[in-house]
Design a protein around this motif. Structure first.
Motif, PDB file in Angstrom:
ATOM      1  N   ILE A  18      -4.137  10.545   6.846  1.00  0.00           N
ATOM      2  CA  ILE A  18      -4.804   9.390   6.237  1.00  0.00           C
ATOM      3  C   ILE A  18      -5.387   8.565   7.374  1.00  0.00           C
ATOM      4  CG2 ILE A  18      -4.494   7.280   4.896  1.00  0.00           C
ATOM      5  CD1 ILE A  18      -2.276   8.661   3.369  1.00  0.00           C
ATOM      6  N   VAL A  23       1.190  11.508   7.422  1.00  0.00           N
ATOM      7  CA  VAL A  23       2.339  11.208   6.564  1.00  0.00           C
ATOM      8  C   VAL A  23       3.514  12.086   6.963  1.00  0.00           C
ATOM      9  CG1 VAL A  23       3.200  11.301   4.186  1.00  0.00           C
ATOM     10  CG2 VAL A  23       0.873  10.467   4.668  1.00  0.00           C
ATOM     11  N   HIS A  36       5.237   5.761   1.981  1.00  0.00           N
ATOM     12  CA  HIS A  36       5.556   6.949   2.770  1.00  0.00           C
ATOM     13  C   HIS A  36       5.639   6.587   4.251  1.00  0.00           C
ATOM     14  CE1 HIS A  36       4.498   9.689  -0.658  1.00  0.00           C
ATOM     15  NE2 HIS A  36       3.822   8.606  -1.001  1.00  0.00           N
ATOM     16  N   VAL A  49       2.794   3.889   4.847  1.00  0.00           N
ATOM     17  CA  VAL A  49       1.579   3.978   4.052  1.00  0.00           C
ATOM     18  C   VAL A  49       1.945   3.734   2.597  1.00  0.00           C
ATOM     19  CG1 VAL A  49      -0.307   5.456   3.282  1.00  0.00           C
ATOM     20  CG2 VAL A  49       0.481   5.577   5.654  1.00  0.00           C
ATOM     21  N   LYS A  50       1.350   2.711   2.026  1.00  0.00           N
ATOM     22  CA  LYS A  50       1.577   2.399   0.612  1.00  0.00           C
ATOM     23  C   LYS A  50       0.385   2.896  -0.176  1.00  0.00           C
ATOM     24  CE  LYS A  50       2.729  -1.381  -2.537  1.00  0.00           C
ATOM     25  NZ  LYS A  50       3.064  -2.828  -2.642  1.00  0.00           N
ATOM     26  N   LEU A  51       0.640   3.790  -1.122  1.00  0.00           N
ATOM     27  CA  LEU A  51      -0.408   4.350  -1.961  1.00  0.00           C
ATOM     28  C   LEU A  51      -0.385   3.649  -3.311  1.00  0.00           C
ATOM     29  CD1 LEU A  51       0.050   8.141  -1.172  1.00  0.00           C
ATOM     30  CD2 LEU A  51      -1.502   6.508  -0.095  1.00  0.00           C
ATOM     31  N   ARG A  53      -1.726   3.518  -7.025  1.00  0.00           N
ATOM     32  CA  ARG A  53      -2.339   4.454  -7.968  1.00  0.00           C
ATOM     33  C   ARG A  53      -2.376   3.844  -9.370  1.00  0.00           C
ATOM     34  NH1 ARG A  53       1.767   9.442  -8.809  1.00  0.00           N
ATOM     35  NH2 ARG A  53      -0.057  10.122  -9.990  1.00  0.00           N
ATOM     36  N   LEU A  93      -8.846   7.010  -0.191  1.00  0.00           N
ATOM     37  CA  LEU A  93      -8.766   8.443   0.066  1.00  0.00           C
ATOM     38  C   LEU A  93      -9.900   9.181  -0.635  1.00  0.00           C
ATOM     39  CD1 LEU A  93      -4.931   9.126  -0.269  1.00  0.00           C
ATOM     40  CD2 LEU A  93      -6.235   8.332   1.715  1.00  0.00           C
ATOM     41  N   LEU A 101      -5.129  12.547  -5.537  1.00  0.00           N
ATOM     42  CA  LEU A 101      -5.251  11.641  -4.397  1.00  0.00           C
ATOM     43  C   LEU A 101      -6.647  11.050  -4.259  1.00  0.00           C
ATOM     44  CD1 LEU A 101      -3.270  13.557  -1.609  1.00  0.00           C
ATOM     45  CD2 LEU A 101      -2.499  11.631  -2.991  1.00  0.00           C
ATOM     46  N   THR A 105      -6.056   4.129  -3.255  1.00  0.00           N
ATOM     47  CA  THR A 105      -6.100   3.157  -2.152  1.00  0.00           C
ATOM     48  C   THR A 105      -4.818   3.271  -1.339  1.00  0.00           C
ATOM     49  OG1 THR A 105      -7.458   1.623  -3.408  1.00  0.00           O
ATOM     50  CG2 THR A 105      -6.233   0.724  -1.536  1.00  0.00           C
ATOM     51  N   ALA A 106      -4.967   3.327  -0.006  1.00  0.00           N
ATOM     52  CA  ALA A 106      -3.820   3.414   0.893  1.00  0.00           C
ATOM     53  C   ALA A 106      -3.820   2.212   1.828  1.00  0.00           C
ATOM     54  CB  ALA A 106      -3.874   4.703   1.704  1.00  0.00           C
ATOM     55  N   VAL A 108      -2.046   0.907   5.210  1.00  0.00           N
ATOM     56  CA  VAL A 108      -1.233   1.317   6.354  1.00  0.00           C
ATOM     57  C   VAL A 108      -0.624   0.059   6.961  1.00  0.00           C
ATOM     58  CG1 VAL A 108      -1.183   2.547   8.543  1.00  0.00           C
ATOM     59  CG2 VAL A 108      -2.807   3.253   6.759  1.00  0.00           C
TER      60      VAL A 108
END
Length: 505
Positions: A18, A23, A36, A49-51, A53, A93, A101, A105-106, A108
């Motif tokens: 990412i 990860v 993650h 890393v916060k995803l 969703r 992503l 995926l 939105t990620a 960091v």
């Protein structure tokens, strides 16, 4: 009040890239997404890393969550303070080969070693966390910075306070929102244990529920109480919903606020101000002043209160020193009669309101347990005598009593499922067992206290001991709907009241 249904975490293989990070593995997941572990490719520096969703939500949930995601991203990009978790990058992503995926939105961010909730869970209940003052000073400083820039965290709780080395970071800005004048709007979701009492009476409109910065002040008061007492909540109840009801009873003036008696006086005063019963009263303490006072308490010399005794704060009233003195309980050094080797009743038990008479049939070995349990409630009706009267009617003080047909067991005749919802560790051994007399009796005290408050809120104030005994044998709903003691439990209630008269002669 609960957050949306938690979707399963995204399946991301170790080594997935990412931006400038790879990860390593899943740390945890929640309603907003999953977090993650990661490391920077250039130098191996750790990150999280916060995803975020929205793909598994309903259209209505998705719209709300997408708006919250935009708010979290915006705040994360603007946040710049040592006590706010840093966001190093915001990445959308793009991965057509992974439709799950693609478009996610990620964020960091800094990677913490653990949360404040982890630290509380690892320590013994009732014991202040190591370096409690420093931890609270960091939380207050981060809150002051947010408020000064017009933001409300809106979800302050131990799980959202991260620790790493000497760092203390506020995190999880999923509900963080910018003020529009004196207030803002968020969806009606949050942590029951940390929302202020007025949350329950706020109307939810098309823009959501009103939230103010004073909600964070209330939440800080709860967190500070938990940090300084090893996780104890300032309101009684075995579940978050029960504690929320107790907080509402306090706010409407039908129940007092009883802070743990181990708190030092200066902390007690500050927490009491944070937990002022309404928004207007709480507004007198802004986050900047809160931070200044917490720093001063952390920097000052530690003070220990010489005598542990329950203190009662009433909504809108000062501490009642006379009531505190009347409730003070002096225990003999050993708790036993040196000559006979039998348990001995406390020498000053006569000074306790509603104390069990020394010549009663209440087993001597249980008297201290019953007295200590009654002290968990500040409602005047919930006394050692009432608890003893109920225990005698329920089980005859038999710790092994049982009614298999109704699945009721132990000295307080708890149904295991109901007990679990209210369970209190009465003997401090770390377990909550309905067959343990200290646990069962302490839990009875908390539940009867809640019943007392429920009935007062419902306008039932005549013969409350009878109503409490009836509610314990049936339910609060049955008593409220009847407007008194349901006929089917009247003989049982009569027995409790006869016992109570014998114990209060």
């Amino acid at each position: 009040m609960e957050r949306p249904h938690t979707p399963p975490p995204l399946d991301i293989p170790a080594g997935y890239r990412i931006a400038d990070w790879t990860v390593q593995g899943l740390i945890g997941s929640g309603s907003w997404g999953s977090v993650h572990a990661a490391e920077r490719i250039a130098d191996g520096a750790p990150a999280a890393v916060k995803l975020l969703r929205t793909d598994l939500l309903t259209p209505g949930q998705r719209a709300s969550l997408e708006e919250l995601t935009r708010q979290e991203v915006r705040f994360s990009e603007e946040a710049d303070h040592p006590n706010l978790v840093r966001t190093h990058a915001v990445v959308t992503l793009r991965d057509p080969d992974r439709p799950d995926l693609d478009g996610v939105t990620a964020l960091v961010m800094d990677r913490a070693e653990r949360s404040l909730q982890d630290l509380i869970a690892a320590g013994p209940p009732g014991t202040p966390l190591p370096d409690a003052g420093r931890l609270l000073a960091g939380v207050a400083a981060g809150l002051a910075h947010m408020h000064a820039h017009g933001w409300v965290h809106a979800d302050l709780k131990p799980a959202n306070i991260l620790l790493g080395g000497d760092a203390v970071w506020l995190a999880d800005f999923g509900l963080t929102v910018e003020l529009e004048g004196t207030h803002a709007y968020i969806p009606p979701i949050g942590s029951l244990d940390h929302v202020p009492p007025e949350w329950w009476s706020e109307r939810t409109g098309v823009r959501g529920t009103t939230v103010r910065q004073t909600a964070d002040i209330w939440a800080f008061g709860v967190v500070a109480h938990q940090v300084l007492t090893g996780g104890l909540h300032p309101f009684p109840g075995g579940t978050a919903r029960a504690r929320a009801l107790a907080a509402q009873a306090y706010a409407n003036g039908s129940a007092p606020l009883r802070l743990d008696d181990s708190l030092e006086m200066e902390w007690r005063k500050l927490i009491g101000e944070c937990l002022a019963p309404d928004h207007a009263s709480r507004a007198a303490l802004d986050a900047a002043e809160l931070s200044r006072r917490v720093r001063a308490l952390h920097a000052g010399p530690p003070r220990r209160r010489p005598v542990r005794r329950p203190a009662v704060l009433f909504a809108g009233c000062a501490v009642l020193a006379g009531a505190v003195t009347a409730l003070a309980l002096v225990l003999p050094p050993s708790g036993r009669d040196g000559a006979a080797g039998e348990p001995k009743a406390p020498a000053s038990s006569a000074a306790v309101a509603g104390a069990v008479p020394a010549d009663s049939d209440v087993p001597v070995a249980l008297r201290q347990t019953i007295t200590d349990a009654a002290k968990r409630c500040t409602e005047e009706e919930v006394t050692p005598a009432l608890l003893a009267a109920m225990l005698k009617a329920e089980s005859g003080f038999d710790a092994k009593a049982s009614r298999p047909a109704t699945d009721e067991h132990g000295i307080a005749m708890w149904t295991p499922a109901v007990f679990r919802a209210w369970a209190v560790d009465g003997d401090g051994d770390g377990r909550k067992d309905h067959m343990s007399p200290p646990d069962a009796i302490a839990t009875m005290a908390v539940f009867t206290c809640w019943l007392d408050q429920r009935f007062k809120q419902s306008g039932l104030r005549e013969n409350l001991p009878a109503l409490i005994a009836a509610g314990y044998r049936t339910s609060d709903k049955a008593v409220i709907e009847t407007g008194g003691v349901p006929q089917q439990v009247q003989p049982h209630v009569d027995e409790v009241l006869a016992n109570l008269r014998a114990y209060t002669r």
